[in-house]
Scaffold this motif. Sequence first.
Motif, PDB file in Angstrom:
ATOM      1  N   TRP A   1       0.977  -1.286  -0.058  1.00 13.28           N
ATOM      2  CA  TRP A   1      -0.041   0.050  -0.119  1.00 13.28           C
ATOM      3  C   TRP A   1       0.828   1.232   0.000  1.00 13.28           C
ATOM      4  CZ3 TRP A   1      -2.409  -1.871   5.187  1.00 13.28           C
ATOM      5  CH2 TRP A   1      -2.577  -3.240   5.207  1.00 13.28           C
TER       6      TRP A   1
ATOM      7  N   SER B   1       9.860   4.026  10.741  1.00 14.20           N
ATOM      8  CA  SER B   1       8.654   3.176  10.162  1.00 14.20           C
ATOM      9  C   SER B   1       7.274   3.353  10.972  1.00 14.20           C
ATOM     10  CB  SER B   1       9.190   1.750  10.491  1.00 14.20           C
ATOM     11  OG  SER B   1       9.279   1.401  11.799  1.00 14.20           O
ATOM     12  N   GLY B   2       6.146   2.686  10.311  1.00 10.70           N
ATOM     13  CA  GLY B   2       5.052   2.990  10.798  1.00 10.70           C
ATOM     14  C   GLY B   2       4.976   2.530  12.290  1.00 10.70           C
ATOM     15  N   SER B   3       5.483   1.356  12.601  1.00 12.43           N
ATOM     16  CA  SER B   3       5.637   0.648  13.999  1.00 12.43           C
ATOM     17  C   SER B   3       5.993   1.530  14.922  1.00 12.43           C
ATOM     18  CB  SER B   3       6.105  -0.511  14.086  1.00 12.43           C
ATOM     19  OG  SER B   3       5.515  -1.587  13.127  1.00 12.43           O
TER      20      SER B   3
ATOM     21  N   TYR C   1      -4.907  -3.236  13.738  1.00 15.24           N
ATOM     22  CA  TYR C   1      -3.376  -3.369  13.602  1.00 15.24           C
ATOM     23  C   TYR C   1      -2.441  -2.244  13.522  1.00 15.24           C
ATOM     24  CZ  TYR C   1       0.956  -4.602  11.301  1.00 15.24           C
ATOM     25  OH  TYR C   1       2.085  -4.956  11.001  1.00 15.24           O
ATOM     26  N   HIS C   2      -1.723  -2.107  14.476  1.00 13.49           N
ATOM     27  CA  HIS C   2      -0.651  -0.888  14.536  1.00 13.49           C
ATOM     28  C   HIS C   2       0.693  -1.332  14.343  1.00 13.49           C
ATOM     29  CE1 HIS C   2      -4.360   1.455  15.478  1.00 13.49           C
ATOM     30  NE2 HIS C   2      -4.342   0.683  16.600  1.00 13.49           N
TER      31      HIS C   2
ATOM     32  N   GLU D   1      -7.280   3.051  13.836  1.00 11.33           N
ATOM     33  CA  GLU D   1      -7.262   3.549  12.559  1.00 11.33           C
ATOM     34  C   GLU D   1      -8.476   3.874  11.779  1.00 11.33           C
ATOM     35  OE1 GLU D   1      -5.573  -0.644  10.622  1.00 11.33           O
ATOM     36  OE2 GLU D   1      -6.334  -0.932  12.663  1.00 11.33           O
TER      37      GLU D   1
ATOM     38  N   ASP E   1      -3.896   6.380  14.040  1.00 11.42           N
ATOM     39  CA  ASP E   1      -2.861   5.672  13.015  1.00 11.42           C
ATOM     40  C   ASP E   1      -3.414   5.812  11.683  1.00 11.42           C
ATOM     41  OD1 ASP E   1      -1.362   4.064  11.564  1.00 11.42           O
ATOM     42  OD2 ASP E   1      -1.490   2.534  13.155  1.00 11.42           O
TER      43      ASP E   1
ATOM     44  N   VAL F   1      -1.293   5.382   9.160  1.00  6.32           N
ATOM     45  CA  VAL F   1      -0.265   4.798   8.359  1.00  6.32           C
ATOM     46  C   VAL F   1      -0.648   4.242   7.279  1.00  6.32           C
ATOM     47  CG1 VAL F   1       1.634   2.972   8.481  1.00  6.32           C
ATOM     48  CG2 VAL F   1       1.167   4.359  10.469  1.00  6.32           C
ATOM     49  N   ALA F   2      -1.838   3.476   6.906  1.00 12.19           N
ATOM     50  CA  ALA F   2      -2.510   3.046   5.964  1.00 12.19           C
ATOM     51  C   ALA F   2      -3.508   4.143   5.116  1.00 12.19           C
ATOM     52  CB  ALA F   2      -3.128   1.844   6.263  1.00 12.19           C
TER      53      ALA F   2
ATOM     54  N   LYS G   1       3.669   4.538   5.619  1.00 12.30           N
ATOM     55  CA  LYS G   1       3.363   4.130   4.093  1.00 12.30           C
ATOM     56  C   LYS G   1       3.695   5.066   2.840  1.00 12.30           C
ATOM     57  CE  LYS G   1       1.567  -0.378   5.325  1.00 12.30           C
ATOM     58  NZ  LYS G   1       0.944  -0.459   6.665  1.00 12.30           N
TER      59      LYS G   1
HETATM   60  C1  LIG Z   1       1.584  -1.138   8.063  1.00 13.38           C
HETATM   61  C2  LIG Z   1       0.915  -0.293   9.243  1.00 13.38           C
HETATM   62  C3  LIG Z   1       1.779  -0.024  10.373  1.00 13.38           C
HETATM   63  C4  LIG Z   1       2.956  -0.545  10.757  1.00 13.38           C
HETATM   64  O1  LIG Z   1       3.869   0.035  10.009  1.00 13.38           O
HETATM   65  P1  LIG Z   1       5.617  -0.206   9.385  1.00 13.38           P
HETATM   66  O2  LIG Z   1       5.987   0.748   8.847  1.00 13.38           O
HETATM   67  O3  LIG Z   1       5.168  -1.782   8.787  1.00 13.38           O
HETATM   68  O4  LIG Z   1       6.224  -0.788  10.854  1.00 13.38           O
HETATM   69  C5  LIG Z   1       1.068   0.394  11.608  1.00 13.38           C
HETATM   70  N1  LIG Z   1      -0.322   0.923  11.454  1.00 13.38           N
HETATM   71  C6  LIG Z   1      -0.911   0.589  10.345  1.00 13.38           C
HETATM   72  C7  LIG Z   1      -2.444   1.098  10.284  1.00 13.38           C
HETATM   73  C8  LIG Z   1      -0.321  -0.070   9.393  1.00 13.38           C
HETATM   74  O5  LIG Z   1      -1.107  -0.327   8.360  1.00 13.38           O
END
Ligand SMILES: *Cc1c(COP(=O)(O)O)cnc(C)c1O
Length: 426
Positions: free
Chosen positions: A45, A103-105, A137-138, A206, A240, A242-243, A269
């Motif tokens: 993504w 990174s997202g995490s 999922y985070h 999310e 969050d 990230v996605a 991401k």
């Molecule tokens: C992918 C994702 C993460 C983690 O990101 P990484 O870069 O893989 O560590 C955290 N939160 C959400 C909503 C994600 O989709």
Amino acid sequence: MSSPVWHPYAHLKTQTPAPRVVGGSGAHLELESGERLLDATCSWWCMIHGYGHPRLVAAIREQAGTLCHVMLGGLTHGPADQLARELVRITPDGLDHVFYSDSGSVGMEVAMKMALQYQVLTGYPSKRRMLSLMKAYHGDTTGCMAVCDPEEGMHSLFAGLLPSHHFAPAPTAPFDGSPAQVGADLDALRHVLERHHDEIAALLMEPLLQAAGGLNMTSPDYLRGARALCDEFGVLLVFDEVATGFGRTGKLFAADHAGVTPDIMVLSKGLTGGYLGHAATLATDRVHAAFIGDSAQHAFMHGPTFMGNPLACRVALESLRVFEEEDYLAKIATLNQTLRRELLDDRALNAHPAVADVRVLGATAVIETPTADALAGVASFARKHGVWLRPFGRWLYTMPAYITSPSEMTQITDVMKAWFSESRYR
Ligand SMILES: *Cc1c(COP(=O)(O)O)cnc(C)c1O
């Protein structure tokens, strides 16, 4: 000879050899075998501009000739500063401070530490737990695993190691859910807050689209209701994104659908257009101001080596320029129309016995099946048709690059539909 590369999420005994990618252009991956595969998921993504985008590649080259990396401890540089200004400009009003990570995490770890320390610094040291949602999922780091869905969230093996947090049910109202449906979801959230608010630092979610937990979509009213509940109970709201960030739900950020400003927001991401790993945790003035003080406790003790990496910041700036200059939100709207027409409006697909639900939001579509078995073999089926699809669990989905053309989009949806119409379930 087998490769020493250990692949993620793989069952080592049953995994098939990973196809070797030698290049990519636009929405296509090029394999060593000579195959060209249309990537339906833009590399988890993030490759929102597709592969080999000339402007993004040039930005990295140019920056590499000037400054590849420098520590952000005590030093700064142009790309970090400019990107922070741009992120403040484009995110919801009030998010004025930017903390970088790699990174997202880690961006989520930063958000959780920030929320907890904020509560300590403002006189609420008992607020030490997070409130998360089922299906969340985070990320995969230890702190993040503890706020992923504890049952279905793939980390149950580690339960004994993880701190225990609170969970509220996942929202069930769809994107256009009725006030009564959203109200029921918010009542469930209120119920947990009423009982445990004195130990909750932040509500994490999310917004609108719980992605890796099963592409669960909900209503913007849920975000507005959650904002009000957080204010009522002295709990910070962490989005969050990230996605969902950078257009995935049809607006630049999912928060924009609701007109809500979270206290903390995490981006990753799509931030760099997928060209380098990076993340940003944004905070409001209120959160930031709590960290201004004289005690040792006021410093925020976090600092990833590669935070604010100049290459990542520079390519993120270029990604944002392309996004705005080429009106990506219009491209996303076109993808959305195709996904709705080809999947949501397809009667045969929706009536198929192996299809439990079909959902579309922005440039995201998912076909949910009753069991994961219904999707066994779909990746190799899609590959034979020139498409790279990688479902997880019961979810066959696409999150294409935004430069995917309408005909490429229908090539993807045709393969997704053909899996059902041509399958043994027919
Ligand atoms: C992918 C994702 C993460 C983690 O990101 P990484 O870069 O893989 O560590 C955290 N939160 C959400 C909503 C994600 O989709």
